[in-house]
Write a protein that holds these residues in place. Structure first.
Motif, mmCIF file in Angstrom:
data_model
loop_
_atom_site.group_PDB
_atom_site.id
_atom_site.type_symbol
_atom_site.label_atom_id
_atom_site.label_comp_id
_atom_site.label_asym_id
_atom_site.label_seq_id
_atom_site.Cartn_x
_atom_site.Cartn_y
_atom_site.Cartn_z
ATOM 1 N N UNK A 197 33.084 -41.417 -32.630
ATOM 2 C CA UNK A 197 33.580 -40.355 -31.765
ATOM 3 C C UNK A 197 33.083 -40.605 -30.348
ATOM 4 N N UNK A 198 33.715 -39.951 -29.386
ATOM 5 C CA UNK A 198 33.289 -40.030 -27.990
ATOM 6 C C UNK A 198 32.711 -38.680 -27.591
ATOM 7 N N UNK A 199 31.508 -38.693 -27.044
ATOM 8 C CA UNK A 199 30.791 -37.465 -26.744
ATOM 9 C C UNK A 199 30.376 -37.455 -25.276
ATOM 10 N N UNK A 200 30.860 -36.503 -24.468
ATOM 11 C CA UNK A 200 30.351 -36.385 -23.099
ATOM 12 C C UNK A 200 28.898 -35.921 -23.126
ATOM 13 N N UNK A 201 28.073 -36.523 -22.305
ATOM 14 C CA UNK A 201 26.656 -36.178 -22.265
ATOM 15 C C UNK A 201 26.223 -35.903 -20.823
ATOM 16 N N UNK A 202 25.350 -34.930 -20.658
ATOM 17 C CA UNK A 202 24.747 -34.656 -19.347
ATOM 18 C C UNK A 202 23.245 -34.899 -19.460
ATOM 19 N N UNK A 203 22.737 -35.816 -18.643
ATOM 20 C CA UNK A 203 21.323 -36.172 -18.649
ATOM 21 C C UNK A 203 20.743 -35.936 -17.265
ATOM 22 N N UNK A 204 19.496 -35.435 -17.223
ATOM 23 C CA UNK A 204 18.804 -35.231 -15.958
ATOM 24 C C UNK A 204 17.601 -36.161 -15.894
ATOM 25 N N UNK A 205 17.438 -36.832 -14.752
ATOM 26 C CA UNK A 205 16.301 -37.724 -14.565
ATOM 27 C C UNK A 205 15.610 -37.374 -13.254
ATOM 28 N N UNK A 206 14.315 -37.678 -13.178
ATOM 29 C CA UNK A 206 13.525 -37.312 -12.009
ATOM 30 C C UNK A 206 12.313 -38.230 -11.972
ATOM 31 N N UNK A 207 12.078 -38.881 -10.823
ATOM 32 C CA UNK A 207 10.919 -39.755 -10.730
ATOM 33 C C UNK A 207 10.499 -40.012 -9.303
ATOM 34 N N UNK A 208 9.199 -40.156 -9.091
ATOM 35 C CA UNK A 208 8.652 -40.506 -7.784
ATOM 36 C C UNK A 208 8.608 -42.029 -7.648
ATOM 37 N N UNK A 209 8.995 -42.515 -6.464
ATOM 38 C CA UNK A 209 9.043 -43.956 -6.218
ATOM 39 C C UNK A 209 8.027 -44.312 -5.127
ATOM 40 N N UNK A 210 6.769 -44.221 -5.441
ATOM 41 C CA UNK A 210 5.733 -44.482 -4.447
ATOM 42 C C UNK A 210 5.677 -45.969 -4.090
ATOM 43 N N UNK A 211 5.386 -46.255 -2.825
ATOM 44 C CA UNK A 211 5.225 -47.643 -2.378
ATOM 45 C C UNK A 211 3.799 -48.105 -2.698
ATOM 46 N N UNK A 212 3.569 -49.414 -2.926
ATOM 47 C CA UNK A 212 4.595 -50.450 -2.877
ATOM 48 C C UNK A 212 5.332 -50.631 -4.201
ATOM 49 N N UNK A 213 4.745 -50.120 -5.295
ATOM 50 C CA UNK A 213 5.372 -50.315 -6.593
ATOM 51 C C UNK A 213 5.199 -51.740 -7.087
#
Length: 268
Positions: A137-153
């Motif tokens: 089957x095909x299922x629409x999905x809603x995902x939330x993502x959140x992240x800090x991208x501190x330098x330098x990484x």
């Protein structure tokens, strides 16, 4: 005509309401996360969005085909983000129920290049992903993502691998000439593109995109005649309105069992 096509596609997917979750779907067939990545010498930041699916599930490329669900990403809520560009890795071609879809199975990393508004300051990447995932089957999905991208990484091999896994440019693939013939049809515009290029591999498929999201591009056909790949399709406006096509804005992606090739624009 467009409404007829939509009705024809509807039985292919048993749809349920999108899941609202922090980083995974309600049934946990798909998860998403931010890969923080690293800061480049020029001040831009390279991060990644990783989408992980359970075995046997797949999700879709930016042009998913008639049997796919187009992905939508909103970056609202991100902080210190100026310009942002996604690089889509080379997708696979799937055939189901006599129709073609284009996407990825089980694991996908989307490299995201960010130009911060304020140089040297931390970047917060926040997004809502509305994607389709399919198995039987095909299922629409809603995902939330959140992240800090501190330098330098630190450089992340998963992001690097997806940056490398990009289609060849027209020049790299030895594309010599791309011409397009546009003719009116009852429902829109018919397009025939002739791409003079070496064979990319077996089972070549040319995917055609326009710069206007309101223009629907039918699946079309692809065949080879000697050193020329011939792609034909029909384009229509989703609201049945009249429209124009700028040849320079057309994009052709040739997929095959060998190389993939990204081609921008054509001549008359």
């Amino acid at each position: 005509m467009f409404k007829t096509i939509v009705r024809r596609l509807a039985p292919l997917c048993a749809l349920v309401l999108p899941a609202m979750a922090s980083a995974q779907s309600f049934d946990q067939v798909v998860q998403a996360e931010v890969l923080p990545g690293w800061r480049n010498a020029d001040g831009t930041h390279m991060a990644g969005v990783r989408i992980t699916l359970n075995p046997g599930w797949k999700t879709y490329w930016r042009a998913p085909g008639d049997a796919g669900i187009p992905p939508q990403i909103s970056w609202r809520g991100s902080r210190n983000v100026g310009d942002l560009a996604i690089s889509w890795p080379t997708p696979d071609v799937f055939y189901e129920n006599g129709m073609r879809s284009i996407g990825y199975s089980e694991d996908l990393v989307l490299p995201v290049k960010i130009a911060p508004k304020q140089a040297g300051k931390p970047v917060r990447l926040k997004a809502v992903l509305d994607i389709g995932v399919c198995r039987e089957i095909c299922v629409p999905q809603r995902l939330k993502i959140d992240g800090e991208l501190a330098a330098p990484g630190a450089r992340d091999a998963r992001i690097v691998a997806s940056i490398v896994d990009q289609p060849l440019s027209a020049e790299e693939a030895g594309v010599h000439q791309v011409t397009c013939t546009l003719t009116p049809s009852a429902d829109g515009i018919k397009l025939q593109a002739k791409i003079k290029m070496p064979r990319a591999g077996a089972d070549e498929v040319a995917v055609i995109e326009t710069a206007n999201p309101e223009i629907w591009v039918a699946e079309g056909t692809t065949k080879r005649s000697g050193d020329t790949l011939v792609a034909e399709t029909e384009m229509m406006h989703v609201s049945d309105a009249s429209f124009l096509i700028n040849r320079a804005d057309l994009r052709f992606t040739v997929l095959s069992t060998g190389e993939a090739v990204d081609i921008h624009g054509c001549t008359g």
